[in-house]
Design a protein around this motif. Structure first.
Motif, PDB file in Angstrom:
ATOM      1  N   LEU A  51       0.818  -1.207   0.000  1.00 30.83           N
ATOM      2  CA  LEU A  51       0.000   0.000   0.000  1.00 30.83           C
ATOM      3  C   LEU A  51       0.856   1.265   0.000  1.00 30.83           C
ATOM      4  CD1 LEU A  51      -2.876  -1.018   2.440  1.00 30.83           C
ATOM      5  CD2 LEU A  51      -2.994  -0.741  -0.044  1.00 30.83           C
ATOM      6  N   LEU A  52       1.956   1.250   0.731  1.00 28.59           N
ATOM      7  CA  LEU A  52       2.853   2.408   0.728  1.00 28.59           C
ATOM      8  C   LEU A  52       3.514   2.606  -0.631  1.00 28.59           C
ATOM      9  CD1 LEU A  52       4.512   2.190   4.247  1.00 28.59           C
ATOM     10  CD2 LEU A  52       3.042   4.002   3.385  1.00 28.59           C
ATOM     11  N   VAL A  53       3.914   1.511  -1.275  1.00 27.01           N
ATOM     12  CA  VAL A  53       4.511   1.625  -2.613  1.00 27.01           C
ATOM     13  C   VAL A  53       3.475   2.141  -3.607  1.00 27.01           C
ATOM     14  CG1 VAL A  53       5.473   0.271  -4.525  1.00 27.01           C
ATOM     15  CG2 VAL A  53       6.329  -0.073  -2.210  1.00 27.01           C
ATOM     16  N   ALA A  54       2.237   1.645  -3.515  1.00 29.68           N
ATOM     17  CA  ALA A  54       1.182   2.127  -4.406  1.00 29.68           C
ATOM     18  C   ALA A  54       0.902   3.613  -4.154  1.00 29.68           C
ATOM     19  CB  ALA A  54      -0.091   1.304  -4.200  1.00 29.68           C
ATOM     20  N   LEU A  55       0.918   4.042  -2.901  1.00 35.05           N
ATOM     21  CA  LEU A  55       0.728   5.452  -2.584  1.00 35.05           C
ATOM     22  C   LEU A  55       1.858   6.298  -3.164  1.00 35.05           C
ATOM     23  CD1 LEU A  55      -0.773   7.717  -1.056  1.00 35.05           C
ATOM     24  CD2 LEU A  55       0.641   7.134   0.941  1.00 35.05           C
ATOM     25  N   GLN A  56       3.098   5.805  -3.089  1.00 38.69           N
ATOM     26  CA  GLN A  56       4.227   6.537  -3.653  1.00 38.69           C
ATOM     27  C   GLN A  56       4.101   6.669  -5.168  1.00 38.69           C
ATOM     28  OE1 GLN A  56       6.495   8.325  -2.389  1.00 38.69           O
ATOM     29  NE2 GLN A  56       7.920   8.577  -4.066  1.00 38.69           N
ATOM     30  N   ARG A  80       6.693  17.092  -6.971  1.00 33.15           N
ATOM     31  CA  ARG A  80       6.880  17.516  -5.585  1.00 33.15           C
ATOM     32  C   ARG A  80       6.112  16.645  -4.604  1.00 33.15           C
ATOM     33  NH1 ARG A  80       7.173  24.007  -6.109  1.00 33.15           N
ATOM     34  NH2 ARG A  80       9.204  24.010  -7.115  1.00 33.15           N
ATOM     35  N   LEU A  81       4.934  16.189  -4.965  1.00 29.59           N
ATOM     36  CA  LEU A  81       4.180  15.298  -4.079  1.00 29.59           C
ATOM     37  C   LEU A  81       4.913  13.976  -3.881  1.00 29.59           C
ATOM     38  CD1 LEU A  81       0.450  15.717  -5.169  1.00 29.59           C
ATOM     39  CD2 LEU A  81       1.515  16.458  -3.045  1.00 29.59           C
ATOM     40  N   GLY A  82       5.675  13.560  -4.882  1.00 32.35           N
ATOM     41  CA  GLY A  82       6.416  12.309  -4.791  1.00 32.35           C
ATOM     42  C   GLY A  82       7.552  12.353  -3.786  1.00 32.35           C
ATOM     43  N   LEU A  83       7.905  13.542  -3.308  1.00 30.92           N
ATOM     44  CA  LEU A  83       8.974  13.658  -2.318  1.00 30.92           C
ATOM     45  C   LEU A  83       8.476  13.567  -0.875  1.00 30.92           C
ATOM     46  CD1 LEU A  83      11.123  16.476  -3.923  1.00 30.92           C
ATOM     47  CD2 LEU A  83      11.703  14.065  -3.704  1.00 30.92           C
ATOM     48  N   ILE A  84       7.162  13.442  -0.675  1.00 32.65           N
ATOM     49  CA  ILE A  84       6.609  13.403   0.676  1.00 32.65           C
ATOM     50  C   ILE A  84       7.053  12.145   1.420  1.00 32.65           C
ATOM     51  CG2 ILE A  84       4.473  13.200   2.004  1.00 32.65           C
ATOM     52  CD1 ILE A  84       3.169  15.044  -0.066  1.00 32.65           C
ATOM     53  N   LEU A  85       6.821  10.973   0.844  1.00 36.39           N
ATOM     54  CA  LEU A  85       7.157   9.731   1.544  1.00 36.39           C
ATOM     55  C   LEU A  85       8.669   9.545   1.728  1.00 36.39           C
ATOM     56  CD1 LEU A  85       4.528   7.170   0.218  1.00 36.39           C
ATOM     57  CD2 LEU A  85       4.613   8.351   2.400  1.00 36.39           C
ATOM     58  N   PRO A  86       9.513   9.865   0.726  1.00 37.31           N
ATOM     59  CA  PRO A  86      10.951   9.764   1.010  1.00 37.31           C
ATOM     60  C   PRO A  86      11.396  10.725   2.114  1.00 37.31           C
ATOM     61  CG  PRO A  86      10.611   9.869  -1.350  1.00 37.31           C
ATOM     62  CD  PRO A  86       9.281  10.114  -0.698  1.00 37.31           C
ATOM     63  N   GLY A  87      10.803  11.911   2.166  1.00 41.46           N
ATOM     64  CA  GLY A  87      11.155  12.863   3.217  1.00 41.46           C
ATOM     65  C   GLY A  87      10.751  12.375   4.597  1.00 41.46           C
ATOM     66  N   ILE A  88       9.554  11.836   4.697  1.00 42.96           N
ATOM     67  CA  ILE A  88       9.084  11.294   5.978  1.00 42.96           C
ATOM     68  C   ILE A  88       9.955  10.125   6.406  1.00 42.96           C
ATOM     69  CG2 ILE A  88       7.182  10.057   7.089  1.00 42.96           C
ATOM     70  CD1 ILE A  88       5.264  11.804   5.444  1.00 42.96           C
ATOM     71  N   SER A  89      10.265   9.260   5.456  1.00 46.61           N
ATOM     72  CA  SER A  89      11.100   8.093   5.760  1.00 46.61           C
ATOM     73  C   SER A  89      12.496   8.510   6.210  1.00 46.61           C
ATOM     74  CB  SER A  89      11.174   7.197   4.533  1.00 46.61           C
ATOM     75  OG  SER A  89      12.023   6.115   4.752  1.00 46.61           O
ATOM     76  N   LEU A  90      13.076   9.504   5.559  1.00 50.41           N
ATOM     77  CA  LEU A  90      14.400   9.990   5.948  1.00 50.41           C
ATOM     78  C   LEU A  90      14.351  10.617   7.341  1.00 50.41           C
ATOM     79  CD1 LEU A  90      17.358  10.540   5.196  1.00 50.41           C
ATOM     80  CD2 LEU A  90      16.594  12.714   4.256  1.00 50.41           C
ATOM     81  N   ALA A  91      13.316  11.396   7.619  1.00 45.59           N
ATOM     82  CA  ALA A  91      13.195  12.024   8.932  1.00 45.59           C
ATOM     83  C   ALA A  91      13.062  10.975  10.038  1.00 45.59           C
ATOM     84  CB  ALA A  91      11.999  12.974   8.954  1.00 45.59           C
ATOM     85  N   LEU A  92      12.261   9.950   9.796  1.00 47.72           N
ATOM     86  CA  LEU A  92      12.107   8.891  10.797  1.00 47.72           C
ATOM     87  C   LEU A  92      13.414   8.136  11.017  1.00 47.72           C
ATOM     88  CD1 LEU A  92       8.581   7.455   9.932  1.00 47.72           C
ATOM     89  CD2 LEU A  92       9.253   8.751  11.950  1.00 47.72           C
ATOM     90  N   SER A  93      14.149   7.872   9.936  1.00 45.11           N
ATOM     91  CA  SER A  93      15.408   7.144  10.101  1.00 45.11           C
ATOM     92  C   SER A  93      16.434   7.984  10.849  1.00 45.11           C
ATOM     93  CB  SER A  93      15.953   6.693   8.755  1.00 45.11           C
ATOM     94  OG  SER A  93      16.789   7.642   8.173  1.00 45.11           O
ATOM     95  N   ASN A 150      17.123   3.368   6.302  1.00 40.45           N
ATOM     96  CA  ASN A 150      16.982   4.136   5.069  1.00 40.45           C
ATOM     97  C   ASN A 150      16.643   3.278   3.861  1.00 40.45           C
ATOM     98  OD1 ASN A 150      17.150   6.990   5.256  1.00 40.45           O
ATOM     99  ND2 ASN A 150      19.188   6.709   6.103  1.00 40.45           N
ATOM    100  N   ILE A 151      16.385   2.004   4.042  1.00 41.83           N
ATOM    101  CA  ILE A 151      15.963   1.160   2.918  1.00 41.83           C
ATOM    102  C   ILE A 151      14.655   1.677   2.320  1.00 41.83           C
ATOM    103  CG2 ILE A 151      15.180  -1.159   2.278  1.00 41.83           C
ATOM    104  CD1 ILE A 151      17.303  -2.237   4.234  1.00 41.83           C
ATOM    105  N   PRO A 152      13.627   2.008   3.126  1.00 43.97           N
ATOM    106  CA  PRO A 152      12.413   2.579   2.522  1.00 43.97           C
ATOM    107  C   PRO A 152      12.672   3.903   1.818  1.00 43.97           C
ATOM    108  CG  PRO A 152      11.963   1.884   4.765  1.00 43.97           C
ATOM    109  CD  PRO A 152      13.437   1.762   4.561  1.00 43.97           C
ATOM    110  N   THR A 153      13.582   4.711   2.350  1.00 46.29           N
ATOM    111  CA  THR A 153      13.917   5.981   1.701  1.00 46.29           C
ATOM    112  C   THR A 153      14.490   5.723   0.320  1.00 46.29           C
ATOM    113  OG1 THR A 153      14.423   6.907   3.873  1.00 46.29           O
ATOM    114  CG2 THR A 153      15.211   8.123   1.970  1.00 46.29           C
ATOM    115  N   ALA A 154      15.363   4.730   0.204  1.00 52.43           N
ATOM    116  CA  ALA A 154      15.954   4.398  -1.095  1.00 52.43           C
ATOM    117  C   ALA A 154      14.897   3.873  -2.066  1.00 52.43           C
ATOM    118  CB  ALA A 154      17.071   3.372  -0.914  1.00 52.43           C
TER     119      ALA A 154
END
Length: 152
Positions: free
Chosen positions: A25-30, A39-52, A120-124
């Motif tokens: 579901l997260l991959v489909a959302l991305q 720009r919307l496509g950078l939301i999930l990588p940004g959140i993932s980087l911040a959490l890591s 950072n695997i999800p970020t990548a």
């Protein structure tokens, strides 16, 4: 025995489904966000980087706190040896607590590096999806520009 084996055969796919469904579901959302806008496509990588980064810094902070040792100093007192061989100092007069310097041990630094890479695997993955759709969009825009130049 057969009942437990039968339940294991049923439980494994159910557990895999419960584990892989949120990832899918997260991959489909991305993918959906990347198709909508770059720009919307950078939301999930940004959140993932911040959490890591939060996980890594909290690990580093807690390992540094664990490395702080308190030493009690004072004047006078008696020293007792416990049956297990540990020496206990009983101080009778004024005491003060000294904090030693915070030390970063090599093991803690290596652990923080490994944690940073693993988290950072999800970020990548999200970043790779974003790069794919950004490259596709750039190619389409270049093709449109070439067609306009050919017509004009």
């Amino acid at each position: 025995m057969r009942f437990a084996f039968g339940m294991g055969i049923i439980a494994i796919p159910v557990m895999l489904f419960m584990l892989l469904l949120p990832i899918a579901l997260l991959v489909a959302l991305q993918v959906w966000l990347c198709k909508r806008s770059v720009r919307l496509g950078l939301i999930l990588p940004g959140i993932s980087l911040a959490l890591s980064l939060m996980i890594t810094f909290s690990l580093a902070a807690f390992s540094a706190v664990g490395g702080v040792s308190d030493r009690v100093t004072g004047t006078g007192g008696a020293s007792y040896v416990l049956p297990n061989g540990q020496e206990v100092l009983a101080i009778e007069s004024s005491t003060e607590t000294e904090k030693s310097e915070v030390e970063f041990r090599p093991q803690a630094l290596a652990a923080a590096g490994v944690i940073f890479l693993v988290t950072n695997i999800p970020t990548a993955v999200f970043g790779g999806i974003w790069l794919h759709y950004k490259g596709r969009r750039d190619t389409m825009e270049d093709l449109k520009r070439m067609r306009i130049e050919d017509l004009g």
